[in-house]
Design a protein around this motif. Structure first.
Motif, PDB file in Angstrom:
ATOM      1  N   GLY A  67      38.308  40.763  38.424  1.00  0.00           N
ATOM      2  CA  GLY A  67      39.156  39.585  38.292  1.00  0.00           C
ATOM      3  C   GLY A  67      40.631  39.909  38.436  1.00  0.00           C
ATOM      4  O   GLY A  67      41.390  39.165  39.075  1.00  0.00           O
ATOM      5  N   LEU A  68      41.062  41.030  37.852  1.00  0.00           N
ATOM      6  CA  LEU A  68      42.458  41.437  37.955  1.00  0.00           C
ATOM      7  C   LEU A  68      42.845  41.727  39.400  1.00  0.00           C
ATOM      8  O   LEU A  68      43.901  41.275  39.879  1.00  0.00           O
ATOM      9  CB  LEU A  68      42.694  42.674  37.088  1.00  0.00           C
ATOM     10  CG  LEU A  68      44.107  43.294  37.150  1.00  0.00           C
ATOM     11  CD1 LEU A  68      45.137  42.328  36.613  1.00  0.00           C
ATOM     12  CD2 LEU A  68      44.137  44.613  36.376  1.00  0.00           C
ATOM     13  N   LEU A  69      42.006  42.458  40.106  1.00  0.00           N
ATOM     14  CA  LEU A  69      42.299  42.792  41.504  1.00  0.00           C
ATOM     15  C   LEU A  69      42.323  41.532  42.370  1.00  0.00           C
ATOM     16  O   LEU A  69      43.192  41.384  43.240  1.00  0.00           O
ATOM     17  CB  LEU A  69      41.257  43.782  42.028  1.00  0.00           C
ATOM     18  CG  LEU A  69      41.390  44.245  43.475  1.00  0.00           C
ATOM     19  CD1 LEU A  69      42.789  44.786  43.752  1.00  0.00           C
ATOM     20  CD2 LEU A  69      40.349  45.310  43.796  1.00  0.00           C
ATOM     21  N   SER A  70      41.404  40.615  42.121  1.00  0.00           N
ATOM     22  CA  SER A  70      41.398  39.349  42.870  1.00  0.00           C
ATOM     23  C   SER A  70      42.689  38.583  42.625  1.00  0.00           C
ATOM     24  O   SER A  70      43.269  38.001  43.559  1.00  0.00           O
ATOM     25  CB  SER A  70      40.197  38.494  42.460  1.00  0.00           C
ATOM     26  OG  SER A  70      38.977  39.161  42.712  1.00  0.00           O
TER      27      SER A  70
ATOM     28  N   VAL B  76      48.062  48.841  42.839  1.00  0.00           N
ATOM     29  CA  VAL B  76      49.022  47.884  42.280  1.00  0.00           C
ATOM     30  C   VAL B  76      48.428  47.172  41.075  1.00  0.00           C
ATOM     31  O   VAL B  76      49.109  46.971  40.059  1.00  0.00           O
ATOM     32  CB  VAL B  76      49.447  46.869  43.360  1.00  0.00           C
ATOM     33  CG1 VAL B  76      50.343  45.779  42.764  1.00  0.00           C
ATOM     34  CG2 VAL B  76      50.158  47.568  44.504  1.00  0.00           C
ATOM     35  N   ALA B  77      47.144  46.796  41.149  1.00  0.00           N
ATOM     36  CA  ALA B  77      46.490  46.104  40.037  1.00  0.00           C
ATOM     37  C   ALA B  77      46.462  46.983  38.786  1.00  0.00           C
ATOM     38  O   ALA B  77      46.728  46.515  37.668  1.00  0.00           O
ATOM     39  CB  ALA B  77      45.079  45.694  40.437  1.00  0.00           C
TER      40      ALA B  77
ATOM     41  N   VAL C 129      34.958  42.216  45.088  1.00  0.00           N
ATOM     42  CA  VAL C 129      36.172  41.459  45.406  1.00  0.00           C
ATOM     43  C   VAL C 129      36.138  41.004  46.858  1.00  0.00           C
ATOM     44  O   VAL C 129      36.448  39.853  47.180  1.00  0.00           O
ATOM     45  CB  VAL C 129      37.424  42.310  45.131  1.00  0.00           C
ATOM     46  CG1 VAL C 129      38.686  41.536  45.497  1.00  0.00           C
ATOM     47  CG2 VAL C 129      37.477  42.729  43.673  1.00  0.00           C
ATOM     48  N   MET C 130      35.754  41.911  47.754  1.00  0.00           N
ATOM     49  CA  MET C 130      35.660  41.551  49.169  1.00  0.00           C
ATOM     50  C   MET C 130      34.688  40.396  49.380  1.00  0.00           C
ATOM     51  O   MET C 130      34.982  39.428  50.101  1.00  0.00           O
ATOM     52  CB  MET C 130      35.194  42.762  49.978  1.00  0.00           C
ATOM     53  CG  MET C 130      36.184  43.901  50.057  1.00  0.00           C
ATOM     54  SD  MET C 130      35.465  45.313  50.966  1.00  0.00           S
ATOM     55  CE  MET C 130      36.907  46.355  51.183  1.00  0.00           C
ATOM     56  N   ALA C 131      33.523  40.474  48.750  1.00  0.00           N
ATOM     57  CA  ALA C 131      32.496  39.448  48.919  1.00  0.00           C
ATOM     58  C   ALA C 131      32.945  38.100  48.364  1.00  0.00           C
ATOM     59  O   ALA C 131      32.668  37.046  48.964  1.00  0.00           O
ATOM     60  CB  ALA C 131      31.197  39.886  48.245  1.00  0.00           C
TER      61      ALA C 131
END
Length: 553
Positions: free
Chosen positions: A525-528, A385-386, A285-287
């Motif tokens: 994808g959810l976290l993004s 939260v995700a 996600v960071m990348a």
């Protein structure tokens, strides 16, 4: 076309170097945070300060230790700055005003490094070395110490202990930051960064005007300024100054230093929780956000109307010729996606959408990869939260890494997310409502609003970079942004440590067929999506009044 290709080759080289360091450095950080062995020098230090190195603390005691250490650090740095003209290596600089010294002390202790002064004119060598550089080390170590407690919250069961702050602070400083800084300080010196104790030298500029330029211990401060995602420059021009960043090679090294530890920490997280796949999910996600931001800032700075600008390859105002569009954009994205604040170009001169993206990067919470420690604990809170959102979708109690996320845990996560936007938006609103503070804006309209919004976003998110074009060395701004830095740094830490304590007290629950896999692309994808929707859209109305309005006008 050639400059674009060269820029992407630099990105590839940077990604390759970070990938090579991800596993060994992440594993090493995990060992530092989990080993029970104390070095002899560490034992001596614990004895001097009266610390029982084998006694873990409750989260509330850990928090008090963080706050007490930071408060003492502010007082020490404030005193050093105010007294530097009577101390050795003061270079005869004038005494800094009280409100500005307070703002500066808060800034460096909070890992923000916001500078309302010109470094070469306001700081002597002793203040730079014994004051600012020291805080660059320990403020970075505090961030890693706090994220260590959150990770322990996931790994420990039925306990109210989350670690020992004084041990974490010492180990991170001595075993991680200091050795890496020594090695790369030598690299920077070899690449042309200044390192001496010289005073002011009179030089003649190209237009025939005399100018006093000081030498100083620049490389030793530059390396920890970047490695610890601090950002305060030895010189006013920061990493655009040739004494701090003389070439394209040194520029690439400096971006590497900014991203090195934040991108390695997810590996340490995966190792400490016993599942490397969890670290891969977080770093993915960071990348994704880092690559997207770098690409978009480069695109907007390259696609600029006007024959002269097109001939130059893009908007070159405010950028160094030795870096160009691509390297400047990569630096801008990296420094605003972390809590670094160092700049090698003038963000106020960026295109509306390019400058707006640097602002949006900070508004995301600086989690891609974020500051040392603060980026990872911010991402883990968003991961909580995700998982909670996913649990609501299927109608079951959410779990993350075997810990149930109930009302108590979600209150801490929600308060964490709401704290920084509240500080930014309230501070910006108050500043815009005061005629005297609006008069400090260099520009009117949407761009002037962006200058104020950027200043409070940078302060509250502990970034420290400046959009420029606004006079902030006033009593009001020094006080207001100083408060934003204090609350933006330490209030979120309260909720992170409280969340760590709540998780550590739980008994882990076994995974079931209904448990959300948090190591697969679906979770990435959810976290993004949660990052963009829950965090990013919070600021959309403010962005619409600033960079978006300017870009569409």
């Amino acid at each position: 076309m050639g400059s674009t290709l060269a820029g992407w080759l630099q990105v590839l080289a940077l990604v390759g170097a970070l990938a090579l360091c991800y596993r060994p450095l992440g594993d090493y950080i995990a060992r530092i945070l989990t080993t029970s062995r104390h070095l002899r020098a560490e034992k001596a230090l614990y004895k001097v300060i009266g610390v029982d190195a084998d006694a873990d603390q409750r989260w509330s005691v850990y928090l008090r230790s963080v706050l007490a250490f930071s408060a003492v650090s502010v007082l020490f740095l404030y005193g050093l700055i105010r007294l530097q003209q009577w101390l050795p290596l003061g270079l005869g600089v004038e005494q800094m005003p009280g409100h500005q010294a307070w703002n500066t002390a808060i800034s460096f202790v909070a890992n923000t490094n916001w500078q309302s002064y010109s470094g070469e004119a306001a700081m002597g060598h002793l203040a730079q070395m014994a004051g600012l550089a020291v805080q660059n080390f320990v403020s970075a170590a505090v961030g890693i110490a706090v994220v260590a407690t959150l990770i322990r919250g996931f790994t420990r069961n039925r306990t109210d202990r989350v670690g020992n702050f004084w041990v974490d602070l010492t180990r991170v400083s001595v075993r991680l930051l200091l050795p890496v800084a020594v090695v790369f300080a030598l690299v920077l010196v070899a690449s042309g960064v200044v390192q001496n104790f010289h005073g002011f030298h009179e030089v003649t500029t190209l237009v025939g005007e005399p100018q006093a330029v000081p030498g100083g211990p620049v490389a030793s401060q530059e390396v920890i300024k970047l490695l610890g995602t601090n950002g305060g420059g030895f010189y006013n021009a920061n990493s655009a100054h040739p004494f701090e960043n003389p070439s394209g090679f040194s520029n690439l090294v400096e971006v590497f230093l900014i991203l090195l530890i934040p991108f390695a920490l997810p590996r340490a997280f995966g190792r400490m929780v016993g599942d490397h796949r969890q670290g891969y999910a977080i770093v993915s996600v960071m990348a994704l956000f880092w690559i997207a931001s770098t690409a978009l800032v480069t695109f907007f700075e390259s696609q600029h109307a006007g024959s002269a600008l097109q001939a130059a390859g893009g908007a070159m105002e405010g950028k160094e010729q030795r870096f160009g569009i691509a390297a400047s954009s990569m630096f801008a994205a990296s420094t605003t996606l972390t809590s670094t604040g160092a700049v090698n170009s003038f963000h106020d001169s960026y295109t509306p959408f390019g400058g707006g993206l640097t602002m949006f990067d900070m508004m995301l919470g600086e989690i891609a990869p974020g500051g040392v420690g603060s980026g990872l604990y911010g991402m883990l809170v968003l991961a909580v939260v995700a998982v909670f959102v996913a649990g609501l979708m299927v109608g079951r109690t959410p779990e993350y890494l075997g810990k149930k996320l109930g009302g108590r845990e979600m209150k801490f996560a929600s308060l964490y997310i709401l704290t920084t936007p509240t500080i930014v938006l309230v501070g910006t609103g108050v500043a815009m409502s005061l005629p005297g503070e609006r008069a400090g804006m260099l520009n009117s309209g949407a761009h002037g609003f962006s200058e104020v919004l950027y200043a409070f976003t940078s302060g509250a998110n502990n970034n420290g970079s400046a959009f420029g074009g606004i006079t902030v060395n006033t009593d009001w701004y020094d006080t207001a942004i100083g408060l934003a830095m204090v609350f933006g740094r330490f209030v979120p830490m309260v909720f992170v440590l409280a969340l760590a304590g709540a998780l550590a007290r739980q008994q882990p629950v076994p995974a079931t067929p209904g448990t959300l896999p948090t190591h697969k692309p679906l979770f990435v994808g959810l976290l993004s999506g949660v990052v963009l929707i829950v965090v990013g859209l919070t600021y959309f109305p403010a962005l619409a009044l600033g960079p978006i309005a300017e870009g569409l006008s």
